[in-house]
Motif scaffolding. Structure first.
Motif, PDB file in Angstrom:
ATOM      1  N   SER A   1       0.837  -1.217   0.000  1.00 23.21           N
ATOM      2  CA  SER A   1       0.000   0.000   0.000  1.00 23.21           C
ATOM      3  C   SER A   1       0.868   1.261   0.000  1.00 23.21           C
ATOM      4  O   SER A   1       0.598   2.232   0.707  1.00 23.21           O
ATOM      5  N   SER A   2       1.911   1.221  -0.820  1.00 23.71           N
ATOM      6  CA  SER A   2       2.856   2.335  -0.885  1.00 23.71           C
ATOM      7  C   SER A   2       3.149   2.657  -2.342  1.00 23.71           C
ATOM      8  O   SER A   2       4.181   2.256  -2.900  1.00 23.71           O
ATOM      9  N   PRO A   3       2.248   3.378  -3.012  1.00 25.99           N
ATOM     10  CA  PRO A   3       2.449   3.700  -4.427  1.00 25.99           C
ATOM     11  C   PRO A   3       3.715   4.531  -4.624  1.00 25.99           C
ATOM     12  O   PRO A   3       3.906   5.544  -3.949  1.00 25.99           O
ATOM     13  N   PRO A   4       4.587   4.125  -5.523  1.00 29.06           N
ATOM     14  CA  PRO A   4       5.871   4.812  -5.669  1.00 29.06           C
ATOM     15  C   PRO A   4       5.807   6.046  -6.560  1.00 29.06           C
ATOM     16  O   PRO A   4       4.865   6.238  -7.332  1.00 29.06           O
ATOM     17  N   SER A   5       6.841   6.842  -6.451  1.00 28.97           N
ATOM     18  CA  SER A   5       7.065   7.980  -7.331  1.00 28.97           C
ATOM     19  C   SER A   5       8.437   7.799  -7.966  1.00 28.97           C
ATOM     20  O   SER A   5       9.386   7.368  -7.306  1.00 28.97           O
ATOM     21  N   PHE A   6       8.567   8.125  -9.247  1.00 32.23           N
ATOM     22  CA  PHE A   6       9.835   7.944  -9.949  1.00 32.23           C
ATOM     23  C   PHE A   6       9.821   8.804 -11.207  1.00 32.23           C
ATOM     24  O   PHE A   6       8.793   9.391 -11.567  1.00 32.23           O
ATOM     25  N   ASP A   7      10.964   8.853 -11.872  1.00 30.72           N
ATOM     26  CA  ASP A   7      11.082   9.710 -13.059  1.00 30.72           C
ATOM     27  C   ASP A   7      10.782   8.935 -14.333  1.00 30.72           C
ATOM     28  O   ASP A   7      10.994   7.726 -14.428  1.00 30.72           O
ATOM     29  N   LEU A   8      10.316   9.687 -15.328  1.00 30.74           N
ATOM     30  CA  LEU A   8      10.013   9.152 -16.651  1.00 30.74           C
ATOM     31  C   LEU A   8      10.822   9.948 -17.672  1.00 30.74           C
ATOM     32  O   LEU A   8      10.851  11.176 -17.629  1.00 30.74           O
ATOM     33  N   HIS A   9      11.512   9.229 -18.591  1.00 30.00           N
ATOM     34  CA  HIS A   9      12.354   9.864 -19.598  1.00 30.00           C
ATOM     35  C   HIS A   9      11.937   9.427 -21.002  1.00 30.00           C
ATOM     36  O   HIS A   9      11.363   8.348 -21.172  1.00 30.00           O
ATOM     37  N   PHE A  10      12.283  10.228 -21.993  1.00 27.68           N
ATOM     38  CA  PHE A  10      12.178   9.802 -23.383  1.00 27.68           C
ATOM     39  C   PHE A  10      13.397  10.327 -24.136  1.00 27.68           C
ATOM     40  O   PHE A  10      13.774  11.497 -24.005  1.00 27.68           O
ATOM     41  N   ASP A  11      14.038   9.469 -24.878  1.00 29.86           N
ATOM     42  CA  ASP A  11      15.172   9.835 -25.749  1.00 29.86           C
ATOM     43  C   ASP A  11      16.225  10.670 -25.030  1.00 29.86           C
ATOM     44  O   ASP A  11      16.793  11.615 -25.594  1.00 29.86           O
ATOM     45  N   GLY A  12      16.496  10.336 -23.782  1.00 27.49           N
ATOM     46  CA  GLY A  12      17.509  11.066 -23.028  1.00 27.49           C
ATOM     47  C   GLY A  12      17.029  12.365 -22.423  1.00 27.49           C
ATOM     48  O   GLY A  12      17.824  13.113 -21.836  1.00 27.49           O
ATOM     49  N   ASN A  13      15.740  12.664 -22.531  1.00 27.10           N
ATOM     50  CA  ASN A  13      15.164  13.891 -21.967  1.00 27.10           C
ATOM     51  C   ASN A  13      14.269  13.554 -20.780  1.00 27.10           C
ATOM     52  O   ASN A  13      13.584  12.537 -20.776  1.00 27.10           O
TER      53      ASN A  13
ATOM     54  N   GLN B   1      14.692   5.228 -10.989  1.00 20.89           N
ATOM     55  CA  GLN B   1      14.466   5.290  -9.539  1.00 20.89           C
ATOM     56  C   GLN B   1      15.036   6.589  -8.987  1.00 20.89           C
ATOM     57  O   GLN B   1      16.161   6.980  -9.293  1.00 20.89           O
ATOM     58  N   THR B   2      14.257   7.250  -8.144  1.00 21.63           N
ATOM     59  CA  THR B   2      14.680   8.528  -7.565  1.00 21.63           C
ATOM     60  C   THR B   2      14.780   8.499  -6.050  1.00 21.63           C
ATOM     61  O   THR B   2      15.312   9.442  -5.465  1.00 21.63           O
ATOM     62  N   ALA B   3      14.269   7.438  -5.418  1.00 12.06           N
ATOM     63  CA  ALA B   3      14.311   7.353  -3.957  1.00 12.06           C
ATOM     64  C   ALA B   3      14.439   5.888  -3.540  1.00 12.06           C
ATOM     65  O   ALA B   3      13.965   4.994  -4.258  1.00 12.06           O
ATOM     66  N   PRO B   4      15.078   5.614  -2.401  1.00 11.59           N
ATOM     67  CA  PRO B   4      15.230   4.227  -1.948  1.00 11.59           C
ATOM     68  C   PRO B   4      13.877   3.537  -1.783  1.00 11.59           C
ATOM     69  O   PRO B   4      12.904   4.144  -1.312  1.00 11.59           O
ATOM     70  N   ASN B   5      13.841   2.266  -2.198  1.00 10.09           N
ATOM     71  CA  ASN B   5      12.645   1.417  -2.055  1.00 10.09           C
ATOM     72  C   ASN B   5      11.442   1.931  -2.847  1.00 10.09           C
ATOM     73  O   ASN B   5      10.332   1.426  -2.676  1.00 10.09           O
TER      74      ASN B   5
ATOM     75  N   PHE C   1      10.511   1.592  -6.233  1.00  8.67           N
ATOM     76  CA  PHE C   1      10.910   0.909  -7.457  1.00  8.67           C
ATOM     77  C   PHE C   1      10.011   1.319  -8.625  1.00  8.67           C
ATOM     78  O   PHE C   1       8.789   1.195  -8.550  1.00  8.67           O
ATOM     79  N   PRO C   2      10.605   1.790  -9.705  1.00  9.58           N
ATOM     80  CA  PRO C   2       9.792   2.200 -10.854  1.00  9.58           C
ATOM     81  C   PRO C   2       9.163   0.991 -11.543  1.00  9.58           C
ATOM     82  O   PRO C   2       9.706  -0.111 -11.524  1.00  9.58           O
ATOM     83  N   PHE C   3       8.023   1.211 -12.148  1.00 11.55           N
ATOM     84  CA  PHE C   3       7.341   0.179 -12.922  1.00 11.55           C
ATOM     85  C   PHE C   3       6.648   0.840 -14.093  1.00 11.55           C
ATOM     86  O   PHE C   3       6.583   2.070 -14.196  1.00 11.55           O
ATOM     87  N   ILE C   4       6.116   0.029 -15.001  1.00  7.19           N
ATOM     88  CA  ILE C   4       5.357   0.563 -16.128  1.00  7.19           C
ATOM     89  C   ILE C   4       4.324  -0.475 -16.541  1.00  7.19           C
ATOM     90  O   ILE C   4       4.580  -1.681 -16.474  1.00  7.19           O
ATOM     91  N   SER C   5       3.157   0.004 -16.936  1.00  7.82           N
ATOM     92  CA  SER C   5       2.057  -0.891 -17.289  1.00  7.82           C
ATOM     93  C   SER C   5       1.877  -1.040 -18.795  1.00  7.82           C
ATOM     94  O   SER C   5       1.583  -2.141 -19.279  1.00  7.82           O
ATOM     95  N   ALA C   6       2.019   0.036 -19.555  1.00 10.94           N
ATOM     96  CA  ALA C   6       1.801  -0.042 -21.001  1.00 10.94           C
ATOM     97  C   ALA C   6       2.440   1.154 -21.691  1.00 10.94           C
ATOM     98  O   ALA C   6       2.649   2.213 -21.072  1.00 10.94           O
ATOM     99  N   ILE C   7       2.750   0.961 -22.969  1.00  8.06           N
ATOM    100  CA  ILE C   7       3.333   2.025 -23.797  1.00  8.06           C
ATOM    101  C   ILE C   7       2.622   2.034 -25.143  1.00  8.06           C
ATOM    102  O   ILE C   7       2.378   0.980 -25.735  1.00  8.06           O
ATOM    103  N   GLU C   8       2.292   3.226 -25.622  1.00  6.60           N
ATOM    104  CA  GLU C   8       1.696   3.383 -26.949  1.00  6.60           C
ATOM    105  C   GLU C   8       2.502   4.419 -27.740  1.00  6.60           C
ATOM    106  O   GLU C   8       2.898   5.455 -27.187  1.00  6.60           O
ATOM    107  N   VAL C   9       2.724   4.135 -29.007  1.00  9.09           N
ATOM    108  CA  VAL C   9       3.395   5.075 -29.912  1.00  9.09           C
ATOM    109  C   VAL C   9       2.513   5.277 -31.131  1.00  9.09           C
ATOM    110  O   VAL C   9       2.028   4.307 -31.722  1.00  9.09           O
TER     111      VAL C   9
END
Length: 572
Positions: A105-117, A149-153, A155-163
């Motif tokens: 019950s601890s939804p994480p926060s993390f960074d998202l990048h595209f093409d090095g940005n 990952q931006t903070a201990p514990n 952990f980043p995740f991803i559910s789906a990607i669309e292009v």
């Protein structure tokens, strides 16, 4: 659904607009069609090989692509690489649904990048899905979507990607060196999401609920003519929001951040009915109460658009639509898009360095799963490299010791900024490449603990600036131009041959295999014994020849006649 039928569904979805669109369900290997929007999905196993696949607990109301996820616990940055065409205008969308998959019950926060940005900071919740969308022009043939990952514990995740490939004429006011980060896209007055079935570019138009003072209008036209370059779907023009009177303005929600950012805003209009000669509808955009546009007059049965650029705004900026002077009808609006404009996009890590890294990845499978820009955004470079700072960084170090590399070293001579190459404790074979000694900035080269063979190239052995480690490569040597024999190598190394001191800056180790040393000593003793024996034989032969001469002389004397006169000369 039979496999062949699934393939047809996916193919039809992918190429229905003659565009190579991509839909990746992260955390699964299935191929299927999501009936909600007739979109064909593929699993992510061909895009990424690390991370853990997780299937969420059964939830019949959950959109199928969100029922799985992939979580990353072993790297600071994990990336999906998706083929594209350089110079294409694309829409990239990433979905995240936590669903309490880990029971914490601890939804994480993390960074998202595209093409090095840097794209955004993902904020997840227990039971709500979120998605992020960016529109930009690609600078290479690959699109990368990364989570970091931006903070201990956390952990980043991803559910789906669309292009989605977009028409080059869409969002024409966009600087090709910048990106549009979606903040809001809404269809006023609709009752359901408008997307793939109605929008050939599969943008997601979210319905919104009217609030006090606003009314929902329905168009008398069944099919609105859309001739706009931005190609909004006709479905969003079938309804609109309006105010009750010309004296009331309509505030537009933007979902902008609290700090001011450059924005790009598209407002879409279409008159909902045929007006009589006494009626006019003229709309004016105001920013914080100040008119900022010419009056806009919507046309019945035809889509119209007002675009706002070169403006900075925040969540506290007040955007309103009001009836312009002389208008007899209140303002209306059918749909709205709001974007934050990014900083200038990076060109990525130096292309020559990328070329070298790609050659390493092609040669060694264990490196193939590292994706995204190698150095950017800082500080999320690949763990086994070091990079310079700046908008176009260079790779200065390769730390690939104990990485399980096996086989021949490929040519990565294009990486001319390398200062350190550490390849120790692998299973590299073949000769040491000449190009390693020609890298102009190389200071340290560690090749210890491999299976390299043959002589060390002169480009390396003559490089006085280079610290070289080649211990535990039993088939390599430091002899001049070639390694003719093991004995020659050790004689040269021990100083028993050439008395000149070697200037080779190389650490060879201090342990010589005992059995080799023994054989060297035996060989030396054998040579010495052979010389002594040869000398003895030569001495014996000399003595024998002297004796033979004496005997021959005595025999000769006995056979000759005696000269009596000569014998008596001494008596006189």
């Amino acid at each position: 659904m039979p496999t062949f039928l699934v393939f047809l569904v996916v193919a039809a979805s992918a190429f229905s607009t003659l565009k190579a669109d991509v839909n990746i369900d992260c955390g699964t290997s299935e191929v299927y069609s999501a009936d909600d929007y007739s979109i064909g999905w593929v699993g992510d196993d061909t895009y990424i090989q690390h991370g853990e696949s997780v299937q969420l607990k059964s939830n019949t109301s959950l959109y199928q692509p969100l029922a799985n996820l992939r979580v990353f616990t072993d790297r600071k940055k994990s990336c999906y690489n998706i083929d594209s065409s350089k110079g294409s205008k694309v829409l990239v969308r990433a979905y995240f649904y936590y669903g309490n998959y880990d029971g914490k019950s601890s939804p994480p926060s993390f960074d998202l990048h595209f093409d090095g940005n840097h794209w955004d900071t993902v904020e997840t919740s227990i039971d709500q899905s979120v998605f992020y969308e960016v529109i930009y022009v690609t600078k290479t043939d690959t699109i990368s979507v990364c989570v970091a990952q931006t903070a201990p514990n956390m952990f980043p995740f991803i559910s789906a990607i669309e292009v989605r490939d977009l028409d080059s004429k869409m969002y024409a006011e966009l600087d090709s060196n910048r990106a549009l980060m979606l903040r809001r896209r809404v269809a006023y007055g609709t009752k359901a999401i408008v997307r793939s079935i109605d929008d050939i570019y599969d943008r997601i138009w979210v319905p919104t609920v009217s609030v006090d003072g606003l009314t929902v209008l329905t168009s008398d036209e069944i099919l609105v003519d859309v001739g706009l370059d931005d190609s909004p779907p006709s479905a969003v023009f079938l309804n609109a929001f309006s105010t009750a009177s010309t004296s009331t303005s309509m505030r537009l929600g933007t979902d902008l951040p609290t700090t001011k950012v450059p924005i790009y805003m598209n407002m879409y209009f279409s008159e909902v009915s045929v007006l009589d000669s006494t009626e006019t509808r003229s709309i004016e955009l105001q920013i914080d109460g100040t008119p900022s546009s010419k009056p806009f007059i919507p046309v019945y049965g035809k889509a119209g658009e007002m675009t706002l650029t070169n403006v900075t705004a925040s969540s506290s900026t007040n955007f309103t639509l009001a009836a312009a002077s002389g208008s007899t009808l209140p303002p209306l609006i059918n749909a709205l898009e709001v974007f934050a404009v990014s900083d200038e996009l990076t060109d990525g890590t130096n292309s020559a360095d990328v070329e070298g890294l790609v050659s390493l990845q092609r040669q060694f499978d264990v490196l193939g799963d590292w994706g995204g820009d190698p150095c950017l955004p800082s500080p999320y470079s690949w763990e086994w490299i070091n990079c310079t700072s700046g908008s176009t960084p260079r790779v200065t170090a390769l730390y690939l010791g104990s990485f399980g590399l096996s086989g021949l070293l490929p040519d990565f001579s294009s990486m001319t900024s390398l200062e350190i190459i550490d390849l120790h404790n692998n299973s590299l074979t073949g000769s040491i490449p000449e190009f390693l000694g020609t890298l102009p900035n190389l200071k340290q080269l560690n090749l210890a603990g491999n299976g390299l063979s043959g002589p060390i190239p002169y480009s390396i052995s003559n490089n006085k600036k280079l610290k070289l480690v080649v211990t535990d490569n039993p088939d390599s040597c430091v002899a001049g131009k070639s390694c003719k024999s093991v004995t020659h190598f050790f004689v040269s190394f021990m100083g028993w041959g050439d008395k000149k001191k070697s200037k080779l800056p190389v650490i060879l180790g201090t342990t010589i295999p005992v059995f080799v040393l023994v054989w060297v000593i035996v060989g030396v003793c054998a040579v010495h014994h052979h010389k002594r024996k040869s000398a003895a034989i030569a001495t014996g032969n000399a003595g024998f020849m002297t004796s033979m001469v004496n005997i021959q002389e005595q025999l000769h004397s006995a056979q000759e006649p005696v000269d009596q006169n000569n014998q008596e000369q001494g008596i006189y």
